[in-house]
Motif scaffolding. Structure first.
Motif, PDB file in Angstrom:
ATOM      1  N   MET A 266      41.253  49.334  49.940  1.00 51.05           N
ATOM      2  CA  MET A 266      41.697  49.005  48.597  1.00 51.05           C
ATOM      3  C   MET A 266      41.975  50.322  47.862  1.00 51.05           C
ATOM      4  SD  MET A 266      39.664  46.797  45.723  1.00 51.05           S
ATOM      5  CE  MET A 266      39.965  45.252  46.531  1.00 51.05           C
ATOM      6  N   ALA A 267      43.190  50.499  47.435  1.00 45.81           N
ATOM      7  CA  ALA A 267      43.607  51.750  46.813  1.00 45.81           C
ATOM      8  C   ALA A 267      42.902  51.987  45.482  1.00 45.81           C
ATOM      9  CB  ALA A 267      45.114  51.763  46.628  1.00 45.81           C
ATOM     10  N   ASP A 268      42.816  50.982  44.643  1.00 47.43           N
ATOM     11  CA  ASP A 268      42.176  51.118  43.342  1.00 47.43           C
ATOM     12  C   ASP A 268      40.822  50.419  43.385  1.00 47.43           C
ATOM     13  OD1 ASP A 268      41.437  51.373  40.721  1.00 47.43           O
ATOM     14  OD2 ASP A 268      43.354  50.713  39.917  1.00 47.43           O
ATOM     15  N   ARG A 269      39.762  51.200  43.534  1.00 47.29           N
ATOM     16  CA  ARG A 269      38.415  50.658  43.736  1.00 47.29           C
ATOM     17  C   ARG A 269      37.773  50.144  42.446  1.00 47.29           C
ATOM     18  NH1 ARG A 269      36.652  51.563  48.741  1.00 47.29           N
ATOM     19  NH2 ARG A 269      34.463  51.446  48.217  1.00 47.29           N
ATOM     20  N   ARG A 270      38.399  50.387  41.286  1.00 47.35           N
ATOM     21  CA  ARG A 270      37.803  49.968  40.016  1.00 47.35           C
ATOM     22  C   ARG A 270      37.583  48.459  39.945  1.00 47.35           C
ATOM     23  NH1 ARG A 270      41.809  51.819  35.684  1.00 47.35           N
ATOM     24  NH2 ARG A 270      43.189  51.128  37.318  1.00 47.35           N
ATOM     25  N   PHE A 271      38.435  47.705  40.613  1.00 48.53           N
ATOM     26  CA  PHE A 271      38.358  46.255  40.526  1.00 48.53           C
ATOM     27  C   PHE A 271      37.607  45.618  41.696  1.00 48.53           C
ATOM     28  CE2 PHE A 271      42.250  47.618  38.345  1.00 48.53           C
ATOM     29  CZ  PHE A 271      41.891  47.264  37.056  1.00 48.53           C
ATOM     30  N   ARG A 272      37.106  46.438  42.598  1.00 49.36           N
ATOM     31  CA  ARG A 272      36.465  45.912  43.801  1.00 49.36           C
ATOM     32  C   ARG A 272      35.278  45.002  43.470  1.00 49.36           C
ATOM     33  NH1 ARG A 272      33.483  48.719  48.777  1.00 49.36           N
ATOM     34  NH2 ARG A 272      33.897  47.061  50.244  1.00 49.36           N
ATOM     35  N   ALA A 273      34.402  45.440  42.568  1.00 55.99           N
ATOM     36  CA  ALA A 273      33.230  44.634  42.212  1.00 55.99           C
ATOM     37  C   ALA A 273      33.651  43.294  41.610  1.00 55.99           C
ATOM     38  CB  ALA A 273      32.324  45.396  41.247  1.00 55.99           C
ATOM     39  N   LEU A 274      34.673  43.309  40.775  1.00 60.43           N
ATOM     40  CA  LEU A 274      35.156  42.064  40.162  1.00 60.43           C
ATOM     41  C   LEU A 274      35.662  41.099  41.229  1.00 60.43           C
ATOM     42  CD1 LEU A 274      37.172  43.497  37.145  1.00 60.43           C
ATOM     43  CD2 LEU A 274      34.875  42.545  37.122  1.00 60.43           C
ATOM     44  N   ILE A 275      36.415  41.630  42.173  1.00 61.27           N
ATOM     45  CA  ILE A 275      36.978  40.786  43.231  1.00 61.27           C
ATOM     46  C   ILE A 275      35.878  40.249  44.140  1.00 61.27           C
ATOM     47  CG2 ILE A 275      38.471  40.800  45.271  1.00 61.27           C
ATOM     48  CD1 ILE A 275      40.222  42.851  43.624  1.00 61.27           C
ATOM     49  N   LEU A 276      34.912  41.097  44.489  1.00 58.85           N
ATOM     50  CA  LEU A 276      33.804  40.653  45.334  1.00 58.85           C
ATOM     51  C   LEU A 276      32.990  39.549  44.663  1.00 58.85           C
ATOM     52  CD1 LEU A 276      32.589  44.070  46.781  1.00 58.85           C
ATOM     53  CD2 LEU A 276      33.726  42.218  48.036  1.00 58.85           C
ATOM     54  N   LEU A 277      32.682  39.726  43.378  1.00 61.42           N
ATOM     55  CA  LEU A 277      31.903  38.706  42.669  1.00 61.42           C
ATOM     56  C   LEU A 277      32.687  37.410  42.504  1.00 61.42           C
ATOM     57  CD1 LEU A 277      30.137  40.903  40.001  1.00 61.42           C
ATOM     58  CD2 LEU A 277      29.029  39.564  41.795  1.00 61.42           C
ATOM     59  N   THR A 278      33.976  37.528  42.229  1.00 63.16           N
ATOM     60  CA  THR A 278      34.809  36.334  42.093  1.00 63.16           C
ATOM     61  C   THR A 278      34.866  35.566  43.407  1.00 63.16           C
ATOM     62  OG1 THR A 278      36.141  37.426  40.408  1.00 63.16           O
ATOM     63  CG2 THR A 278      37.095  35.501  41.448  1.00 63.16           C
ATOM     64  N   THR A 279      35.012  36.302  44.482  1.00 60.91           N
ATOM     65  CA  THR A 279      35.184  35.683  45.794  1.00 60.91           C
ATOM     66  C   THR A 279      33.877  35.165  46.385  1.00 60.91           C
ATOM     67  OG1 THR A 279      37.046  37.146  46.219  1.00 60.91           O
ATOM     68  CG2 THR A 279      36.085  36.053  48.125  1.00 60.91           C
ATOM     69  N   PHE A 280      32.853  36.018  46.416  1.00 55.99           N
ATOM     70  CA  PHE A 280      31.643  35.688  47.174  1.00 55.99           C
ATOM     71  C   PHE A 280      30.507  35.090  46.345  1.00 55.99           C
ATOM     72  CE2 PHE A 280      33.795  38.887  49.772  1.00 55.99           C
ATOM     73  CZ  PHE A 280      33.941  38.148  50.935  1.00 55.99           C
TER      74      PHE A 280
ATOM     75  N   SER B  65      31.395  33.001  43.789  1.00 57.18           N
ATOM     76  CA  SER B  65      32.072  31.824  43.226  1.00 57.18           C
ATOM     77  C   SER B  65      32.116  31.837  41.699  1.00 57.18           C
ATOM     78  CB  SER B  65      31.414  30.534  43.725  1.00 57.18           C
ATOM     79  OG  SER B  65      31.504  30.454  45.123  1.00 57.18           O
ATOM     80  N   LEU B  66      32.345  33.020  41.143  1.00 60.96           N
ATOM     81  CA  LEU B  66      32.491  33.121  39.694  1.00 60.96           C
ATOM     82  C   LEU B  66      33.964  33.046  39.333  1.00 60.96           C
ATOM     83  CD1 LEU B  66      29.995  36.005  38.855  1.00 60.96           C
ATOM     84  CD2 LEU B  66      29.627  33.547  38.680  1.00 60.96           C
ATOM     85  N   ARG B  67      34.229  32.545  38.155  1.00 63.43           N
ATOM     86  CA  ARG B  67      35.596  32.488  37.653  1.00 63.43           C
ATOM     87  C   ARG B  67      35.963  33.857  37.083  1.00 63.43           C
ATOM     88  NH1 ARG B  67      32.794  28.202  35.745  1.00 63.43           N
ATOM     89  NH2 ARG B  67      33.336  26.191  36.663  1.00 63.43           N
ATOM     90  N   TRP B  68      37.254  34.141  37.085  1.00 61.71           N
ATOM     91  CA  TRP B  68      37.726  35.426  36.575  1.00 61.71           C
ATOM     92  C   TRP B  68      37.260  35.643  35.130  1.00 61.71           C
ATOM     93  CZ3 TRP B  68      39.079  39.513  38.972  1.00 61.71           C
ATOM     94  CH2 TRP B  68      39.774  40.534  38.337  1.00 61.71           C
ATOM     95  N   GLY B  69      37.324  34.615  34.320  1.00 62.98           N
ATOM     96  CA  GLY B  69      36.889  34.717  32.923  1.00 62.98           C
ATOM     97  C   GLY B  69      35.396  34.955  32.774  1.00 62.98           C
ATOM     98  N   GLU B  70      34.618  34.648  33.807  1.00 62.99           N
ATOM     99  CA  GLU B  70      33.173  34.911  33.781  1.00 62.99           C
ATOM    100  C   GLU B  70      32.859  36.321  34.269  1.00 62.99           C
ATOM    101  OE1 GLU B  70      31.425  30.456  34.691  1.00 62.99           O
ATOM    102  OE2 GLU B  70      32.011  31.721  36.401  1.00 62.99           O
ATOM    103  N   VAL B  71      33.693  36.837  35.154  1.00 62.42           N
ATOM    104  CA  VAL B  71      33.442  38.158  35.734  1.00 62.42           C
ATOM    105  C   VAL B  71      33.846  39.275  34.776  1.00 62.42           C
ATOM    106  CG1 VAL B  71      34.028  39.689  37.659  1.00 62.42           C
ATOM    107  CG2 VAL B  71      33.675  37.282  38.072  1.00 62.42           C
ATOM    108  N   ILE B  72      34.935  39.091  34.058  1.00 64.77           N
ATOM    109  CA  ILE B  72      35.460  40.137  33.171  1.00 64.77           C
ATOM    110  C   ILE B  72      34.424  40.621  32.146  1.00 64.77           C
ATOM    111  CG2 ILE B  72      37.199  40.621  31.384  1.00 64.77           C
ATOM    112  CD1 ILE B  72      38.297  40.679  34.237  1.00 64.77           C
ATOM    113  N   PRO B  73      33.679  39.747  31.462  1.00 65.02           N
ATOM    114  CA  PRO B  73      32.749  40.250  30.441  1.00 65.02           C
ATOM    115  C   PRO B  73      31.393  40.726  30.979  1.00 65.02           C
ATOM    116  CG  PRO B  73      32.847  37.862  30.323  1.00 65.02           C
ATOM    117  CD  PRO B  73      33.839  38.299  31.371  1.00 65.02           C
ATOM    118  N   LEU B  74      31.195  40.730  32.294  1.00 65.09           N
ATOM    119  CA  LEU B  74      29.896  41.146  32.833  1.00 65.09           C
ATOM    120  C   LEU B  74      29.580  42.597  32.486  1.00 65.09           C
ATOM    121  CD1 LEU B  74      29.864  39.587  36.417  1.00 65.09           C
ATOM    122  CD2 LEU B  74      28.600  38.812  34.399  1.00 65.09           C
TER     123      LEU B  74
END
Length: 97
Positions: free
Chosen positions: A1-15, A17-26
């Protein structure tokens, strides 16, 4: 992944089962990597006019603590450590006047 800043957001969303709107304000304080949990306290929602705002979850069930798979804990730990180091570095940077 070229831009690692979003890796944690993507991992939490995927694994977790959080919604994007729930992950953003974490916040880092919502993650408990030792207990392997994440606490969902608010969500990002879009109002009718297109404005994005933080709001509490729509139901009591939306405000919850979710388990994090052990497989993604090292990546989340790396991300939070990198963010903490970056924050500390910004605090030490001199300001121009």
């Amino acid at each position: 992944m070229a831009d690692r800043r979003f890796r944690a957001l993507i991992l939490l969303t995927t694994f977790a089962s959080l919604r994007w709107g729930e992950v953003i304000p974490l916040r880092r304080s919502d993650l408990d990597l030792k207990a392997r949990t994440v606490r969902v306290r608010e969500q990002l929602i879009e109002l009718d006019g297109g404005e994005m705002v933080l709001a509490p979850p729509k139901s009591r069930a939306g405000k919850r603590t979710v388990s994090i798979p052990a497989a993604i804990v090292p990546a989340l730990s790396e991300q939070t450590s990198a963010q903490a180091a970056c924050t500390q570095q910004r605090k030490r940077l001199p300001t121009s006047r």
